[in-house]
Design an enzyme around this catalytic site. Structure first.
Site, PDB file in Angstrom:
ATOM      1  N   ARG A  17      49.620  28.141  39.209  1.00  0.00           N
ATOM      2  CA  ARG A  17      50.500  27.222  39.953  1.00  0.00           C
ATOM      3  C   ARG A  17      49.909  25.815  39.810  1.00  0.00           C
ATOM      4  O   ARG A  17      48.896  25.501  40.454  1.00  0.00           O
ATOM      5  CB  ARG A  17      50.554  27.602  41.441  1.00  0.00           C
ATOM      6  CG  ARG A  17      51.210  28.962  41.712  1.00  0.00           C
ATOM      7  CD  ARG A  17      51.221  29.286  43.198  1.00  0.00           C
ATOM      8  NE  ARG A  17      49.890  29.273  43.775  1.00  0.00           N
ATOM      9  CZ  ARG A  17      49.499  28.516  44.793  1.00  0.00           C
ATOM     10  NH1 ARG A  17      50.341  27.691  45.370  1.00  0.00           N
ATOM     11  NH2 ARG A  17      48.264  28.585  45.249  1.00  0.00           N
TER      12      ARG A  17
ATOM     13  N   LYS B  86      30.907  45.073  58.075  1.00  0.00           N
ATOM     14  CA  LYS B  86      32.171  44.319  57.982  1.00  0.00           C
ATOM     15  C   LYS B  86      33.310  45.331  57.980  1.00  0.00           C
ATOM     16  O   LYS B  86      33.261  46.335  57.262  1.00  0.00           O
ATOM     17  CB  LYS B  86      32.193  43.462  56.722  1.00  0.00           C
ATOM     18  CG  LYS B  86      33.462  42.616  56.632  1.00  0.00           C
ATOM     19  CD  LYS B  86      33.270  41.393  55.753  1.00  0.00           C
ATOM     20  CE  LYS B  86      33.408  41.734  54.285  1.00  0.00           C
ATOM     21  NZ  LYS B  86      33.293  40.530  53.455  1.00  0.00           N
TER      22      LYS B  86
ATOM     23  N   LYS C 279      42.008  45.544  39.046  1.00  0.00           N
ATOM     24  CA  LYS C 279      41.954  44.087  38.840  1.00  0.00           C
ATOM     25  C   LYS C 279      41.078  43.764  37.626  1.00  0.00           C
ATOM     26  O   LYS C 279      40.090  44.463  37.368  1.00  0.00           O
ATOM     27  CB  LYS C 279      41.423  43.386  40.094  1.00  0.00           C
ATOM     28  CG  LYS C 279      42.431  43.406  41.248  1.00  0.00           C
ATOM     29  CD  LYS C 279      41.801  42.967  42.544  1.00  0.00           C
ATOM     30  CE  LYS C 279      42.184  41.581  42.946  1.00  0.00           C
ATOM     31  NZ  LYS C 279      41.599  41.182  44.257  1.00  0.00           N
TER      32      LYS C 279
ATOM     33  N   ARG D 136      29.495  33.528  51.474  1.00  0.00           N
ATOM     34  CA  ARG D 136      28.518  34.415  50.817  1.00  0.00           C
ATOM     35  C   ARG D 136      28.934  34.751  49.392  1.00  0.00           C
ATOM     36  O   ARG D 136      28.105  34.928  48.504  1.00  0.00           O
ATOM     37  CB  ARG D 136      28.193  35.648  51.662  1.00  0.00           C
ATOM     38  CG  ARG D 136      29.313  36.647  51.998  1.00  0.00           C
ATOM     39  CD  ARG D 136      29.744  37.487  50.815  1.00  0.00           C
ATOM     40  NE  ARG D 136      30.211  38.794  51.181  1.00  0.00           N
ATOM     41  CZ  ARG D 136      31.106  39.495  50.492  1.00  0.00           C
ATOM     42  NH1 ARG D 136      31.694  38.978  49.407  1.00  0.00           N
ATOM     43  NH2 ARG D 136      31.429  40.705  50.874  1.00  0.00           N
TER      44      ARG D 136
ATOM     45  N   ASP E 139      37.829  42.596  42.498  1.00  0.00           N
ATOM     46  CA  ASP E 139      37.011  43.245  43.522  1.00  0.00           C
ATOM     47  C   ASP E 139      37.695  44.505  44.055  1.00  0.00           C
ATOM     48  O   ASP E 139      37.437  44.952  45.158  1.00  0.00           O
ATOM     49  CB  ASP E 139      36.707  42.265  44.671  1.00  0.00           C
ATOM     50  CG  ASP E 139      37.983  41.743  45.324  1.00  0.00           C
ATOM     51  OD1 ASP E 139      39.085  42.038  44.812  1.00  0.00           O
ATOM     52  OD2 ASP E 139      37.882  41.063  46.353  1.00  0.00           O
TER      53      ASP E 139
ATOM     54  N   SER F 290      30.920  40.192  40.057  1.00  0.00           N
ATOM     55  CA  SER F 290      30.749  40.165  41.516  1.00  0.00           C
ATOM     56  C   SER F 290      31.818  41.019  42.190  1.00  0.00           C
ATOM     57  O   SER F 290      33.008  40.835  41.940  1.00  0.00           O
ATOM     58  CB  SER F 290      30.882  38.720  41.994  1.00  0.00           C
ATOM     59  OG  SER F 290      31.078  38.659  43.381  1.00  0.00           O
TER      60      SER F 290
END
Ligand SMILES: NC(=O)c1ccc[n+]([C@@H]2O[C@H](COP(=O)([O-])OP(=O)(O)OC[C@H]3O[C@@H](n4cnc5c(N)ncnc54)[C@H](O)[C@@H]3O)[C@@H](O)[C@H]2O)c1
Length: 320
Positions: free
Chosen positions: A159, A65, A221, A108, A217, A288
């Site tokens: 929001r 990717k 973060k 995925r 990720d 993850s």
């Protein structure tokens, strides 16, 4: 010989959540048993953003990717993140397909969380809490509905209009827009925001909850107060990626969580090498970060389906 060019429109008709869950689960098992390969992500910085190259191989399939993150792209009318997957024949190296990566990434990622929930959540889980009501929240509801019978879904977004739109989008489910704290009173919670400071307080987490921490990720973060990790059984998709860019990246840097506290990788649990949930009271967290093996496994599924169906655009790319 030809190379398939699969657009985002094509992908929408080729992806099926239950099928993606099946192949991604197998890819985790293969990774844990040494049958899949995944070198570290490569980062390339440019003036207004960055690129990531994510190569991976699962039995019978190989690909990469190539994805960007350009935060100012909305000024250009373009998405912040765009990506393609290059999918090749492992035997000859022939480029079998070039496909859009957005839908594959969405499917995925949600499939992986549902697999983590299958192994780590209490088996009788019936309620789902979603923090963040964006693209990933939509996919996480679908992936969890593919495995669990969901009686109640609670969604929170900073929001309120995003949470309301989410509720309207899913009339077939019992979805309510709530506060973040109320959403935490669910059997399974998925955090799906780009937050760089915790949005989930430790005092909100009830015994027995399973949390899929998905939003973090990239370095910097973070969605969970570190106290949650210290009282939980923490499972990661990949130890190196999680320490560098996952939910645990900030607590590890700040000395609030140690790498040695990681209980297992998801692959080890899927392969039966480590147990998952020990009892009904333990809080479990799945960190993850998103793995190349998940992309390649899903790309193979899509490629084989597209070849079988036929009618997709293809070109003689390399003139061989
Ligand atoms: N782990 C992985 O494999 C993986 C894969 C894809 C995306 N992601 C990450 O998941 C996150 C969500 O992705 P997405 O595609 O759904 O994004 P999105 O932009 O579609 O949705 C994010 C939502 O979060 C809300 N939000 C932002 N800050 C919030 C806060 N503090 N509290 C509550 N809600 C908040 C936004 O209003 C928005 O509705 C991103 O951080 C993305 O990088 C992770």
């Amino acid at each position: 010989m030809d190379t398939l060019l699969l657009t985002s429109n094509d992908l929408a008709g080729l992806l099926d959540m239950k099928e993606v869950i099946g192949v991604v689960e197998q890819s985790f098992k293969d990774y844990a048993t040494g049958k899949a390969q995944m070198p570290s992500k490569v980062y390339l910085r440019v003036e207004k953003g960055d690129f990531r190259a994510m190569p991976g191989a699962v039995p019978g399939a190989v690909g990469m990717k190539w994805v960007n993150v350009h935060p100012l792209n909305r000024n250009l009318g373009l998405p912040t993140v765009m990506g393609i997957i290059l999918y090749s024949d492992p035997h000859s190296g022939y480029p079998l397909a070039i496909m859009d990566a957005a839908d594959i990434t969405a499917y995925r990622t949600a499939a992986t969380s549902a697999i983590a929930s299958k192994y780590l959540a209490r088996p009788e889980s019936r309620s789902l809490g979603l923090i963040g009501a964006g693209r990933q929240a939509h996919m996480h509801l679908l992936s969890h509905a593919a495995i669990f019978t969901l009686d109640a879904v609670k969604v929170y977004d900073v929001r309120p209009e995003a949470a309301e739109a989410f509720v309207r989008h899913f009339p077939q489910f019992n979805v309510k827009s709530t506060s973040a704290e109320e959403a935490l009173a669910s059997d399974i919670v998925c955090t799906l925001t780009p937050a760089t400071a915790p949005v989930v307080k430790a005092s909100w987490v009830k015994p027995g909850t399973h949390i899929n921490a998905v939003g973090a990720d990239a370095p910097g973060k973070e969605e969970l107060e570190p106290g949650i990790l210290n009282r939980a059984r923490v499972v990661v998709d990949d130890v190196a990626q999680a320490c560098h860019a996952g939910e645990i990246n900030m607590p590890v840097r700040q000395g609030l969580f140690r790498k040695e506290q990681i209980w297992a990788s998801l692959g080890e649990i899927v392969a039966g090498a480590r147990p998952g949930r020990p009892d009904a009271q333990t809080v479990t967290v799945f960190d993850s970060t998103g793995l190349a093996i998940e992309d390649v496994a899903a790309a193979r599924l899509v490629y084989e389906k597209a070849r079988k169906r036929g009618g997709y655009l293809s070109v003689d790319l390399i003139g061989a």
